[in-house]
Design a protein around this motif. Structure first.
Motif, short mmCIF file in Angstrom:
data_model
loop_
_atom_site.label_atom_id
_atom_site.label_comp_id
_atom_site.label_asym_id
_atom_site.label_seq_id
_atom_site.Cartn_x
_atom_site.Cartn_y
_atom_site.Cartn_z
N SER A 37 -16.52 -4.36 -0.86
CA SER A 37 -15.93 -5.50 -0.17
C SER A 37 -15.91 -6.55 -1.29
CB SER A 37 -16.69 -5.75 1.13
OG SER A 37 -16.49 -4.60 1.97
N SER A 38 -17.02 -6.90 -1.59
CA SER A 38 -17.39 -8.30 -2.36
C SER A 38 -16.31 -8.35 -3.57
CB SER A 38 -18.68 -8.23 -2.94
OG SER A 38 -19.06 -9.48 -3.75
N VAL A 39 -16.03 -6.99 -4.28
CA VAL A 39 -15.16 -7.26 -5.45
C VAL A 39 -13.72 -7.37 -4.82
CG1 VAL A 39 -14.12 -5.70 -7.37
CG2 VAL A 39 -16.76 -5.94 -6.82
N PHE A 40 -13.38 -6.65 -3.77
CA PHE A 40 -12.01 -6.62 -3.27
C PHE A 40 -11.63 -8.17 -2.91
CE2 PHE A 40 -11.99 -2.11 -2.13
CZ PHE A 40 -11.94 -1.79 -3.42
N ARG B 202 -6.12 -13.04 7.61
CA ARG B 202 -6.97 -12.32 8.59
C ARG B 202 -6.79 -10.80 8.45
NH1 ARG B 202 -9.62 -14.80 13.00
NH2 ARG B 202 -9.34 -16.91 12.87
N ALA B 203 -5.42 -10.52 8.38
CA ALA B 203 -4.94 -8.98 8.27
C ALA B 203 -5.70 -8.48 6.95
CB ALA B 203 -3.48 -8.75 8.51
N VAL B 204 -5.65 -9.34 6.03
CA VAL B 204 -5.99 -8.87 4.63
C VAL B 204 -7.31 -8.60 4.68
CG1 VAL B 204 -6.49 -9.34 2.28
CG2 VAL B 204 -4.08 -9.81 3.11
N CYS B 205 -8.16 -9.49 5.15
CA CYS B 205 -9.68 -9.04 5.26
C CYS B 205 -10.25 -8.15 6.13
CB CYS B 205 -10.25 -10.42 5.99
SG CYS B 205 -10.35 -12.01 4.73
N LEU C 127 -11.64 1.59 -9.09
CA LEU C 127 -11.46 0.91 -7.85
C LEU C 127 -12.32 -0.32 -7.72
CD1 LEU C 127 -11.30 3.85 -5.20
CD2 LEU C 127 -9.43 2.43 -6.00
N GLY C 128 -13.49 -0.15 -8.48
CA GLY C 128 -14.39 -1.41 -8.36
C GLY C 128 -14.50 -2.18 -9.71
N PHE C 129 -13.72 -1.90 -10.68
CA PHE C 129 -13.66 -2.75 -11.99
C PHE C 129 -12.35 -2.69 -12.43
CE2 PHE C 129 -14.34 -3.47 -16.52
CZ PHE C 129 -14.80 -4.70 -16.49
N LEU C 130 -11.59 -1.76 -12.73
CA LEU C 130 -10.49 -1.62 -13.60
C LEU C 130 -9.33 -2.15 -13.05
CD1 LEU C 130 -10.50 1.90 -15.65
CD2 LEU C 130 -11.20 -0.49 -16.28
#
Length: 394
Positions: A131-134, A163-166, A217-220
């Motif tokens: 969540s933090s990265v996204f 709001r929808a994106v979050c 998903l978390g970096f690249l």
């Protein structure tokens, strides 16, 4: 931490049925070749405990202050504060999991909190990490889109879209860790340990799949979005010819640099250790060093929970005004007027450190169909309720 997206060397068929030690040692011998390296585990455990504790204390205070200051008025039109608020909530979730990792390191990775907490704690960490990265990537993209899109229809839709994106980010982050968490189990052999325990026959495949998905998903995937849209935003600000444009560009570069410095060593070590043995062959000493320092690198990656509040909040005069206003809100009524005067004085005298883009003197949309509105950089006044529609970069 023993199972936080890290390579684990203890595959098993079932929780209560550990592989016979001959088979397990044969697996170890093919992944950890024998070589002599002088490394002090006790020193590492003490250092990790101190660093974890420092990150926990500082990160807890910072993120609570960010949430407190941004919660009130987070629905303000035209502001990116919603992403900042959600990112602080995700970082706070990571911070709240640190006491478990501190104790686990101190106890030499012995897990004393039962089977349910073994899975839940790791799931809670993974979900908040993604969540933090996204949210950081969403903030970078939305900042540029809000800067370049001047249509009234976009401005009317942008808050509902945010709001929808979050909501979508939280749902996606809750689903991504599930394939890994289902294979995290409590193994009670000599000492109870919480480990990644895929079936032995497919263990290498599962380990590589989990490591690759974590890195992709978390970096690249987030890195190009964060880098490209921050570069485009910096280019746009330089073209605007504002006096503080260079300072804003430096701040945008810091956003990208902090993300790379915190996460690149972690994902590189994760991939190398996961691929080692079955797919690539690392030098014996390099493999030993990576296994020894993996926990240190993992701990270092959590520094983003401390740095993000500074970069995206505390460097902003408007945030400092909101924070002081939130503090004044809870003071006795007799002190309210004095606190508001101090807030106004601080905001007016602060040096601009964060990016605030306002569309000044904009006529009705029908009168300006062929050009973008002008850009004006200024410190947002306090209290923020009187501020114009703006794009806050922190």
């Amino acid at each position: 931490m023993s199972a936080t997206s890290g390579p684990s060397l203890a595959p098993t068929r079932d929780v209560g049925e550990i592989y016979n030690w001959t088979e397990l040692l044969h697996f170890f011998n093919h992944t950890l070749p024998e070589c002599h390296v002088e490394l002090n585990e006790n020193t590492k455990r003490v250092a990790l405990f101190v660093v974890y504790l420092a990150i926990f204390v500082v990160g807890l205070v910072e993120n609570l202050l960010v949430i407190c200051a941004n919660w009130r008025g987070s629905a303000g039109a035209g502001l990116l504060r919603l992403y900042v608020l959600n990112m602080a909530i995700a970082d706070l979730g990571i911070i709240l999991s640190l006491p478990v990792w501190m104790l686990e390191v101190t106890l030499d990775y012995t897990w004393l909190w039962g089977s349910f907490s073994c899975r839940f704690t790791h799931y809670f960490y993974y979900a908040n990490m993604y969540s933090s990265v996204f949210f950081l990537a969403c903030l970078s993209v939305d900042r540029y889109l809000t800067l370049t899109r001047a249509s009234a229809s976009w401005q009317r839709r942008q808050h509902r879209a945010r709001r929808a994106v979050c909501a979508g980010v939280w749902v996606l982050s809750a689903l991504i860790p599930l394939p890994e968490v289902v294979h995290i189990r409590l193994v009670d052999s000599f000492e109870p340990m919480c480990l990644f325990m895929a079936p032995f026959e497919t263990y290498s495949t599962w380990a590589v799949a989990v490591a690759l998905s974590t890195t992709v998903l978390g970096f690249l995937l987030p890195l190009p979005l964060i880098a490209v849209f921050n570069v485009l935003t910096a280019r746009r600000l330089r073209q605007a010819g504002q006096p503080a444009g260079r300072r804003h560009c430096v701040l945008l570069a810091a956003y990208v640099a902090v993300f790379v410095v915190c996460w690149l060593p972690y994902h590189l070590a994760l991939l190398l250790l996961t691929l080692h043995g079955a797919h690539i062959s690392l030098h014996c000493y390099l493999a030993r060093l990576l296994y020894f320092f993996y926990d240190v690198i993992d701990c270092f990656s959590m520094l983003h929970c401390v740095v993000n509040p500074i970069l995206y909040n505390f460097l902003s005069p408007s945030f400092r005004g909101r924070l002081l206003n939130a503090v004044v809100h809870y003071l006795p009524k007799a002190q309210t007027r004095e606190g508001r005067q101090a807030s106004s004085s601080r905001s007016s005298s602060s040096t601009q450190h964060s990016i605030i883009i306002t569309k000044e003197g904009s006529p009705p949309p029908a009168a300006r169909p062929h050009h973008l509105p002008s850009l004006h950089f200024q410190a947002a006044p306090a209290p923020p309720a009187s501020a114009p529609r703006s794009l806050v970069g922190s």
